[in-house]
Design a protein around this motif. Sequence first.
Motif, PDB file in Angstrom:
ATOM      1  N   ALA A  77       0.885  -1.097  -0.157  1.00 21.17           N
ATOM      2  CA  ALA A  77      -0.085   0.156   0.172  1.00 21.17           C
ATOM      3  C   ALA A  77       0.765   1.174  -0.048  1.00 21.17           C
ATOM      4  O   ALA A  77       2.072   1.383   0.571  1.00 21.17           O
ATOM      5  N   GLY A  78       0.275   2.269  -0.795  1.00 23.63           N
ATOM      6  CA  GLY A  78       1.156   3.528  -0.834  1.00 23.63           C
ATOM      7  C   GLY A  78       0.377   4.444  -1.445  1.00 23.63           C
ATOM      8  O   GLY A  78      -0.683   4.280  -1.979  1.00 23.63           O
ATOM      9  N   GLU A  79       0.904   5.908  -1.406  1.00 21.41           N
ATOM     10  CA  GLU A  79       0.308   6.708  -2.094  1.00 21.41           C
ATOM     11  C   GLU A  79       0.663   6.697  -3.654  1.00 21.41           C
ATOM     12  O   GLU A  79      -0.173   6.874  -4.561  1.00 21.41           O
ATOM     13  N   ASP A  80       1.762   6.299  -3.940  1.00 18.90           N
ATOM     14  CA  ASP A  80       2.100   6.450  -5.337  1.00 18.90           C
ATOM     15  C   ASP A  80       3.396   5.836  -5.633  1.00 18.90           C
ATOM     16  O   ASP A  80       4.668   6.242  -5.635  1.00 18.90           O
ATOM     17  N   PHE A  81       3.274   4.606  -5.915  1.00 22.48           N
ATOM     18  CA  PHE A  81       4.476   3.670  -6.387  1.00 22.48           C
ATOM     19  C   PHE A  81       4.457   3.394  -7.656  1.00 22.48           C
ATOM     20  O   PHE A  81       3.269   3.403  -8.214  1.00 22.48           O
ATOM     21  N   SER A  82       5.431   2.969  -8.303  1.00 25.43           N
ATOM     22  CA  SER A  82       5.463   2.639  -9.866  1.00 25.43           C
ATOM     23  C   SER A  82       4.962   1.435  -9.915  1.00 25.43           C
ATOM     24  O   SER A  82       4.792   0.378  -9.047  1.00 25.43           O
ATOM     25  N   ALA A  83       4.628   1.202 -11.186  1.00 26.95           N
ATOM     26  CA  ALA A  83       4.136  -0.029 -12.016  1.00 26.95           C
ATOM     27  C   ALA A  83       5.178  -1.125 -11.709  1.00 26.95           C
ATOM     28  O   ALA A  83       4.775  -2.026 -11.573  1.00 26.95           O
ATOM     29  N   GLU A  84       6.617  -0.741 -11.666  1.00 23.63           N
ATOM     30  CA  GLU A  84       7.519  -1.662 -11.594  1.00 23.63           C
ATOM     31  C   GLU A  84       7.442  -2.176 -10.185  1.00 23.63           C
ATOM     32  O   GLU A  84       7.441  -3.569  -9.882  1.00 23.63           O
TER      33      GLU A  84
END
Length: 105
Positions: A77-84
Motif C-alpha cells: 500500500a502507498g500513495e504513489d508507487f511505480s508500476a515496476e
Amino acid sequence: MFLLVSHRKEFVERWKKPLVSSGESLCRCSSLADAVKKMQSTRVRLVVFDVDAEPGFLPAANAAFTRMIKQCRVLLAGEDFSAETEMSALAAGAAGCCSPSLSNT
C-alpha cells in the motif's frame, strides 16, 4: 494477527481502523526488518506494507520480503508507487497492491 509495516504516522492512522474493525489484533512495526523479527514469534495472517516508507524498494529483489510472502498474505500500500514496484510485488507473490494512483490506470 494483522501487521502494519510503516514508520509514517499518517499511514498507520489510515489503515488502523479498517484492520481493527475486522476483529483481528493489530501490531505495528516501523520497518521490514522489525516485521520479519515479529513474524518469527507470532502467527501473522496479513501484512500491510507501506511502500512509500522504503524509497526504491523492489519486492522481488528483497529476500526478507520474499520470505514474508511465503508465511502470510502481503498487501502493498502507498500513495504513489511505480508500476515496476507493483509488478515486482505481484511477481514475488504479494496478495495485492493498493494505491489511489492504481485506480486511475
